[in-house]
Design a protein around this motif. Structure first.
Motif, mmCIF file in Angstrom:
data_model
loop_
_atom_site.group_PDB
_atom_site.id
_atom_site.type_symbol
_atom_site.label_atom_id
_atom_site.label_comp_id
_atom_site.label_asym_id
_atom_site.label_seq_id
_atom_site.Cartn_x
_atom_site.Cartn_y
_atom_site.Cartn_z
ATOM 1 N N VAL A 56 0.838 -1.205 0.000
ATOM 2 C CA VAL A 56 0.000 0.000 0.000
ATOM 3 C C VAL A 56 0.874 1.256 0.000
ATOM 4 O O VAL A 56 0.595 2.222 -0.720
ATOM 5 N N ARG A 57 1.949 1.243 0.781
ATOM 6 C CA ARG A 57 2.865 2.397 0.810
ATOM 7 C C ARG A 57 3.485 2.637 -0.566
ATOM 8 O O ARG A 57 3.647 3.765 -1.005
ATOM 9 N N GLN A 58 3.836 1.551 -1.251
ATOM 10 C CA GLN A 58 4.524 1.664 -2.542
ATOM 11 C C GLN A 58 3.584 2.046 -3.682
ATOM 12 O O GLN A 58 3.972 2.751 -4.605
ATOM 13 N N HIS A 59 2.337 1.540 -3.655
ATOM 14 C CA HIS A 59 1.472 1.623 -4.842
ATOM 15 C C HIS A 59 0.123 2.295 -4.583
ATOM 16 O O HIS A 59 -0.785 2.164 -5.416
ATOM 17 N N GLY A 60 -0.007 3.022 -3.474
ATOM 18 C CA GLY A 60 -1.253 3.624 -2.984
ATOM 19 C C GLY A 60 -2.412 3.795 -3.936
ATOM 20 O O GLY A 60 -3.430 3.134 -3.798
ATOM 21 N N GLN A 61 -2.304 4.699 -4.926
ATOM 22 C CA GLN A 61 -3.446 5.038 -5.779
ATOM 23 C C GLN A 61 -3.506 4.223 -7.072
ATOM 24 O O GLN A 61 -4.344 4.473 -7.938
ATOM 25 N N LYS A 62 -2.629 3.243 -7.191
ATOM 26 C CA LYS A 62 -2.652 2.392 -8.380
ATOM 27 C C LYS A 62 -3.792 1.369 -8.253
ATOM 28 O O LYS A 62 -4.165 0.960 -7.147
ATOM 29 N N SER A 63 -4.329 0.920 -9.395
ATOM 30 C CA SER A 63 -5.388 -0.110 -9.377
ATOM 31 C C SER A 63 -4.845 -1.400 -8.784
ATOM 32 O O SER A 63 -3.758 -1.852 -9.158
ATOM 33 N N ALA A 64 -5.613 -1.991 -7.869
ATOM 34 C CA ALA A 64 -5.168 -3.223 -7.196
ATOM 35 C C ALA A 64 -6.039 -4.414 -7.579
ATOM 36 O O ALA A 64 -5.549 -5.392 -8.150
ATOM 37 N N LEU A 65 -7.335 -4.342 -7.270
ATOM 38 C CA LEU A 65 -8.243 -5.468 -7.487
ATOM 39 C C LEU A 65 -9.398 -5.021 -8.371
ATOM 40 O O LEU A 65 -10.065 -4.020 -8.081
ATOM 41 N N GLY A 66 -9.646 -5.785 -9.442
ATOM 42 C CA GLY A 66 -10.702 -5.426 -10.384
ATOM 43 C C GLY A 66 -11.764 -6.506 -10.493
ATOM 44 O O GLY A 66 -11.444 -7.690 -10.601
ATOM 45 N N THR A 67 -13.026 -6.085 -10.478
ATOM 46 C CA THR A 67 -14.151 -7.013 -10.623
ATOM 47 C C THR A 67 -15.013 -6.524 -11.775
ATOM 48 O O THR A 67 -15.362 -5.333 -11.837
ATOM 49 N N ARG A 68 -15.360 -7.410 -12.677
ATOM 50 C CA ARG A 68 -16.148 -7.002 -13.845
ATOM 51 C C ARG A 68 -17.607 -6.813 -13.450
ATOM 52 O O ARG A 68 -18.205 -7.664 -12.771
ATOM 53 N N GLU A 69 -18.168 -5.710 -13.884
ATOM 54 C CA GLU A 69 -19.544 -5.371 -13.545
ATOM 55 C C GLU A 69 -20.517 -6.298 -14.280
ATOM 56 O O GLU A 69 -20.415 -6.484 -15.493
ATOM 57 N N ILE A 70 -21.440 -6.894 -13.523
ATOM 58 C CA ILE A 70 -22.498 -7.715 -14.126
ATOM 59 C C ILE A 70 -23.735 -6.828 -14.262
ATOM 60 O O ILE A 70 -24.344 -6.420 -13.270
ATOM 61 N N LEU A 71 -24.101 -6.499 -15.501
ATOM 62 C CA LEU A 71 -25.209 -5.581 -15.746
ATOM 63 C C LEU A 71 -26.556 -6.293 -15.689
ATOM 64 O O LEU A 71 -27.546 -5.726 -15.218
ATOM 65 N N ALA A 72 -26.594 -7.527 -16.174
ATOM 66 C CA ALA A 72 -27.868 -8.269 -16.200
ATOM 67 C C ALA A 72 -27.587 -9.731 -16.512
ATOM 68 O O ALA A 72 -26.491 -10.102 -16.943
ATOM 69 N N GLU A 73 -28.594 -10.553 -16.289
ATOM 70 C CA GLU A 73 -28.560 -11.958 -16.692
ATOM 71 C C GLU A 73 -29.745 -12.181 -17.609
ATOM 72 O O GLU A 73 -30.889 -11.929 -17.229
ATOM 73 N N GLU A 74 -29.469 -12.635 -18.836
ATOM 74 C CA GLU A 74 -30.519 -12.743 -19.843
ATOM 75 C C GLU A 74 -30.613 -14.160 -20.390
ATOM 76 O O GLU A 74 -29.636 -14.906 -20.394
#
Length: 707
Positions: A89-107
């Motif tokens: 966290v000290r080294q990379h503070g504002q960098k993207s760490a964990l990404g989750t893909r948004e699920i908009l709907a189930e069709e």
């Protein structure tokens, strides 16, 4: 078809002439730019040396120098996972760490056969920064304290791989609460065993897995709290779990922690970080106790092997309850590499939950690094082969020629950038088109799969060797390593010892290379098994100030210091005439056959040959039936004696092609219409074969094959 053969031959000759001209023009340029002499020298450089040896053992140690990050950790005494995350966290503070893909709907989506399947409509990846991830973990840990949990109290994490899994684990570690990991695919009995043995009161799970607890809770009297990671589309139903058990959404625990004044309790290096339940291929799962310093040292062992870059991205989909994935994700966080979460159901454009015309996770994320297991890599290899075999003859001819040409020049130390960016571009695009390397672990990778994927994905496939008991760290290939069937040199965190095994005819004095049972000693070797002192004493020991683990695997060291796994004590069977058959080795070779979805080899020591229990691939089984004029459609209909004879012939041809000895190739087989899954009990949660369960289940078939 025969009339086209002369035309195809002429075309092939023309293409070879063009390739010769292309080689003549580009070779001097590539020779200067790519410096193949350096590439070949790096491939054969020494990875390990033998330090000491006795009458029945020889000990190897890495000659790789530790990198700056490793030296800094030693200097700053960063020796717990809590300190590792704080450093990241000290080294990379504002960098993207964990990404989750948004699920908009189930069709609903209509299939060509008229059936309707549920498909996801997906958006972009939504990212937490390192600072946001750390803040959420802090709140989660404090929230647990507000709910009455105490430091050093075990907490079970039983969920699919997702960002909240890693965050909640980090939150527990900030409060010095050991996490107990259970695979999401475990059966109820194994889950109950893990929960009861560790005496937990709190289980962190997901909304998808929550209904399982309606059956589990009556058998787990200590559990009083379930924390549920919510589904983005469906409402959370908290009814039906009894009056004595509280069910709380994950976000509510975060909210409690946001307003809490409780401080964290910093763990010590010797404190337990994880109790990780192995998949239990030979009985009930065993809980492996990993201290903070075990996990940190395993991570640091990997830091000396490869180089990471600013634009690297990792795609996570393996179970976080598996030590390979947990160590991998911890390393990526250490280096500030964004982790994008995926699942096998959404990974590629053709994955089963991806709406037709939509992009899979790999196409959107475009990862540069993935970790995988041989089962998944075998499937990718088979799907590539099937696509080529099912296409036009000219496509197959071009593909095979490109493979042959590239492999020839790769062996000489050259890259083939033009072929990579043209003929192999569609295959690379399956996983986003940017892969820099693939890590493979969990089981041996078949050489044919290894070579094929290195060539078609146009990146190194780095095979490693490690166990839960060594925190996934023992050996790994480096980026210069071009070998097949090897697992690289020892990591800097451990020594590797080969011990002669007379019964199996594996000795350290064997020529040309020493062979024997692999023992691993170092700071990455786990403390032992939870509440199993006798089993711990049997498999762990201390010697010369080092903690050692007896693996049961048989290894061989090359002159350069590469380790190759050649056998396993439990998988070795001596036939009637004295030949040894390695069941696991035969299975890994035969699994590559398109006809095979899964296979179990059995060898009776009183007989002359092994036999096979084979779960067939339905599509390829149908094709074989049609070629032989057999009209049947269902798997059950096709699993008959007539088809068994045909499949056996194909399997024996494949075995001979893989250079198996005649005595290793099955002389009889039974086609099994069942699907082997963790729920059925035939395989573990890590999809390793439960050999005894399979053999007991099909005992009558085995007896029939030998009769």
């Amino acid at each position: 078809m025969t009339s086209l053969k002369p035309m195809e031959s002429a075309l092939l000759l023309f293409i070879r002439c063009v390739l010769s001209i292309y080689t003549f023009i580009t070779w001097p340029i590539y020779y200067i730019i790519q410096k193949p002499w350096n590439v070949k020298a790096n491939r054969s450089k020494l990875r390990a040396v033998s330090l000491t040896s006795g009458d029945d053992f020889i000990l190897y140690r890495s000659v790789t120098e530790i990198r700056d990050v490793h030296a800094r950790f030693l200097q700053d005494k960063i020796d717990t996972m809590e300190k590792v995350f704080r450093f990241a966290v000290r080294q990379h503070g504002q960098k993207s760490a964990l990404g989750t893909r948004e699920i908009l709907a189930e069709e609903d989506e209509m299939q060509p056969n008229g059936r309707v399947f549920k498909k996801f409509l997906l958006g972009q990846f939504q990212w937490r920064t390192f600072t946001q991830t750390d803040s959420e973990a802090e709140s989660f840990g404090r929230g647990l304290r507000e709910l009455g949990l105490k430091p050093r109290e075990n907490v079970v994490v039983f969920a699919e791989t997702r960002a909240e899994w890693l965050i909640s684990a980090n939150g527990c570690m900030k409060q010095n609460m050991p996490i107990v990991t259970l695979y999401a695919t475990l059966g109820d009995d194994a889950i109950i065993h893990g929960i009861n043995e560790t005496e937990v009161s709190c289980v962190i799970t997901s909304q998808e897995l929550l209904p399982k607890f309606k059956n589990i809770l009556p058998c787990t009297p200590n559990v009083s709290l379930l924390i549920v990671m919510e589904d983005p589309l469906k409402p959370l139903d908290l009814n039906g779990y009894g009056d004595t058990v509280g069910v709380l959404p994950y976000k509510e625990v975060i909210r409690l922690g946001d307003f809490s004044s409780k401080s964290g309790l910093i763990p010590k290096p010797d404190d337990t970080a994880i109790i990780m339940y192995t998949s239990g291929s030979t009985g009930s799962p065993k809980g492996v106790i990993m201290s903070h310093q075990n996990v940190v040292n395993a991570m640091l062992g990997y830091t000396s092997v490869t180089t990471f870059y600013e634009n690297d991205v990792y795609m996570a989909y393996l179970p976080l309850a598996h030590v390979l994935e947990l160590i991998s994700e911890s390393i990526w966080m250490l280096y500030g590499i964004p982790i994008g979460y995926s699942t096998p159901l959404t990974m590629t454009d053709k994955s089963s939950k991806i709406k037709r015309g939509s992009q899979g996770d790999a196409s959107v994320l475009r990862p540069t690094i993935i970790a995988s297991v041989p089962l998944v890599l075998d499937r990718i290899h088979k799907s590539i082969q099937e696509k080529i075999e099912g296409g036009p003859a000219i496509t197959k001819m071009l593909f095979n020629l490109a493979m042959e040409y590239k492999n020839e020049w790769t062996d000489r130390g050259y890259e083939t950038p033009i072929i990579n960016s043209t003929l192999f571009k569609p295959i690379r695009a399956l996983l986003g088109g940017r892969l820099r390397f693939v890590l493979s672990g969990g089981a041996p990778l078949a050489p044919e799969t290894h070579k094929s994927l290195k060539t078609t994905l146009c990146c190194p496939v780095l095979q490693g060797y490690g166990l839960t008991e060594t925190c996934a760290a023992t050996t790994v290939m480096d980026l210069d390593d071009n070998s097949l069937g090897m697992t690289g040199g020892p990591l800097t965190c451990c020594d590797v010892k080969l011990v002669s095994w007379e019964e199996g005819n594996y000795r350290i004095k064997d020529w040309p290379n020493p062979r024997g049972e692999i023992h691993i000693g170092g700071s990455n070797v786990a403390v032992g098994y939870y509440k199993q002192p006798e089993k711990t004493k049997e498999e762990f020991y201390d010697e010369n100030g080092r903690h050692w683990f007896r693996t049961g695997d048989i290894g061989e060291f090359s002159q350069e210091g590469f380790l190759q796994i050649i056998d396993r004590k439990k998988d070795l069977v001596k036939l009637q005439y004295g030949e040894y058959v390695s069941l696991g080795k035969v299975e890994s070779e035969l699994k590559i056959s398109p006809l095979v979805d899964n296979i179990c080899i059995y060898a009776d020591p009183t007989k002359l040959f092994p036999v096979a229990l084979l779960v067939p691939n339905l599509d390829h089984l149908k094709n074989l039936a049609e070629k032989n004029g057999i009209e049947m459609s269902t798997l059950e209909e096709l699993c008959n004696p007539q088809m068994e004879k045909l499949v056996l012939v194909e399997l024996q041809k494949h075995g001979a092609k893989c250079r198996l000895q005649k005595f290793e190739i099955p002389q009889a087989l039974t086609l099994v219409p069942d699907i082997w899954t963790p729920d059925s009990g035939h395989v573990t949660a890590a999809f390793k074969l439960r050999r005894k369960v399979v053999q007991d289940r099909y005992k009558a078939a085995i007896d029939r094959m030998y009769s």
